[in-house]
Design a protein around this motif. Structure first.
Motif, short mmCIF file in Angstrom:
data_model
loop_
_atom_site.label_atom_id
_atom_site.label_comp_id
_atom_site.label_asym_id
_atom_site.label_seq_id
_atom_site.Cartn_x
_atom_site.Cartn_y
_atom_site.Cartn_z
N GLY A 1 -10.88 -3.42 -2.26
CA GLY A 1 -10.53 -4.95 -2.00
C GLY A 1 -11.12 -5.39 -0.81
O GLY A 1 -12.43 -4.60 -0.30
N MET B 1 -6.95 -1.21 -3.94
CA MET B 1 -6.96 -1.64 -2.58
C MET B 1 -8.42 -1.35 -1.90
O MET B 1 -8.94 -2.27 -1.20
N ALA C 1 0.90 -1.21 -0.13
CA ALA C 1 -0.04 0.01 -0.09
C ALA C 1 1.09 1.28 0.13
O ALA C 1 0.56 2.19 -0.51
N ALA D 1 -4.60 0.41 2.83
CA ALA D 1 -4.35 1.68 2.27
C ALA D 1 -4.77 2.65 3.03
O ALA D 1 -3.86 3.75 3.04
N GLN E 1 -7.35 -4.99 3.16
CA GLN E 1 -6.72 -4.28 2.14
C GLN E 1 -7.11 -2.76 2.19
O GLN E 1 -6.40 -1.92 2.11
N GLN E 2 -8.41 -2.60 2.49
CA GLN E 2 -8.74 -1.43 2.75
C GLN E 2 -8.02 -0.61 4.08
O GLN E 2 -7.72 0.65 4.13
#
Ligand code: FAQ
Length: 314
Positions: free
Chosen positions: A175, A172, A119, A183, A179-180
């Protein structure tokens, strides 16, 4: 009539919006100012390859790897154009590299922060290249011809860099929850250091007076930083990222966002050499510069050999 070698004549050329070229008269202060800024800019491009270079072998797909490789090569190329442009001011590249390696010349504070996960590669492209491009678009109109022309080409490449970063962040954010969160964590860590790239506030910027008078800087640190903030906050909101500042708000009257104060103590600490990666970045540069000595020696030997041949055949 102005003497064409006078400082008054020089200033009138600047005021008329003319470019100053390498063989033109320029005051010593202007030449020194440019060597300082342009070489620091070149060093930033080259040192800036390190945080991302760390992720080439770990890119999540072949496509991502190809894009990252191309981007990092571009940064190396930017450093090279800029070193060549500084050399037109009568200083050698070897001297500039020595200033970097001995800590006499700075490079952007941002590159002393680590890229901890994928990220971060998104955040670097989106925020770091995003901030760099706001500054560099303005520098396309800088008064020194070779610097201005280098910026035109560099900006074309930087806009691709900014987009590739934003694409990673967008992917992301679409996702999984994890993943969030990655980010958002990268955004939290890179947001404030990215704002510091514009340098101290105008009221604390000792170089700005000359830079503005000589049209080296076409917009001030604060003006450029505000432009970046106003452009970037809507991009963050569009993909669901939160600005890591509970006080930020849009001032409806001015149309500008306002933020909490920047932590200048952190900025000064990092610039003074005490950021998380300062030592690592310089050690890496020195090690690889030393390992590349044979290439420079071979190039010198070849130059001598061809010069001798030319003498014999002349
Ligand atoms: N970091 O009086 P001012 C990129 C220093 S390229 C470290 O405001 P000035 C691409 C400043 O040098 C990023 N030092 O100075 C990429 C001065 O110290 P000095 C680089 C900083 O020059 C992306 C002192 O503080 N871009 O990222 C910083 O008028 C991704 C007082 O400051 C450029 O270099 C800082 N953030 O304004 C690559 C653009 N800020 O020299 C790879 C060209 C200030 O007297 C991956 N440079 N300082 O010892 C400029 O536009 C200007 O030099 C400023 C600073 C705006 C950076």
């Amino acid at each position: 009539m102005h003497n064409e070698h006078s400082d008054t004549h020089f200033q009138s050329r600047i005021d008329n919006g003319e470019h100053i070229e390498p063989k033109d008269y320029m005051p010593e202060g202007y030449r020194k100012h440019l060597i300082r800024q342009m070489s620091q800019h070149a060093h930033s491009e080259v040192i800036g390859m390190q945080p991302e270079g760390n992720w080439i072998t770990r890119a999540p797909s072949l496509r991502a790897k190809q894009i990252l490789l191309a981007k990092i090569q571009d940064e190396g190329g930017h450093g090279l154009y800029l070193y060549s442009a500084v050399e037109t001011l009568g200083v050698s590249r070897a001297e500039l590299i020595e200033q970097l390696q001995t800590g006499k010349a700075k490079y952007s504070s941002i590159f002393n922060y680590p890229a901890l996960n994928w990220a971060d590669i998104g955040a670097i492209g989106w925020l770091v290249d995003g901030a760099a491009i706001v500054n560099q678009v303005s520098l396309q109109r800088t008064s020194y011809g070779p610097y201005s022309r280098a910026m035109v080409r560099i900006c074309k490449e930087e806009s691709f860099h900014q987009r590739q970063g934003y694409e990673i962040m967008t992917t992301m954010m679409r996702g999984t929850k994890d993943q969030q969160a990655m980010a958002q964590d990268a955004m939290n860590r890179w947001w404030w250091p990215a704002l510091m790239m514009f340098g101290p506030h105008d009221s604390d910027s000792p170089r700005s007076g000359d830079a503005v008078r000589w049209k080296i800087k076409r917009e001030t640190n604060d003006e450029l930083c505000q432009k970046f903030i106003d452009k970037t906050i809507p991009q963050a909101e569009l993909i669901g990222l939160t600005i890591p500042d509970k006080n930020f708000k849009l001032d409806e009257k001015t149309g500008h966002y306002t933020l909490s104060p920047i932590n200048w103590e952190e900025f000064h600490r990092v610039v003074a050499g005490h950021g998380p990666c300062n030592k690592q970045r310089l050690d890496h540069h020195i090690k690889h510069h030393q390992e590349g000595a044979w290439v420079r020696e071979a190039a010198e030997a070849y130059k001598l050999k061809t010069a001798k041949k030319e003498l014999v055949t002349a």
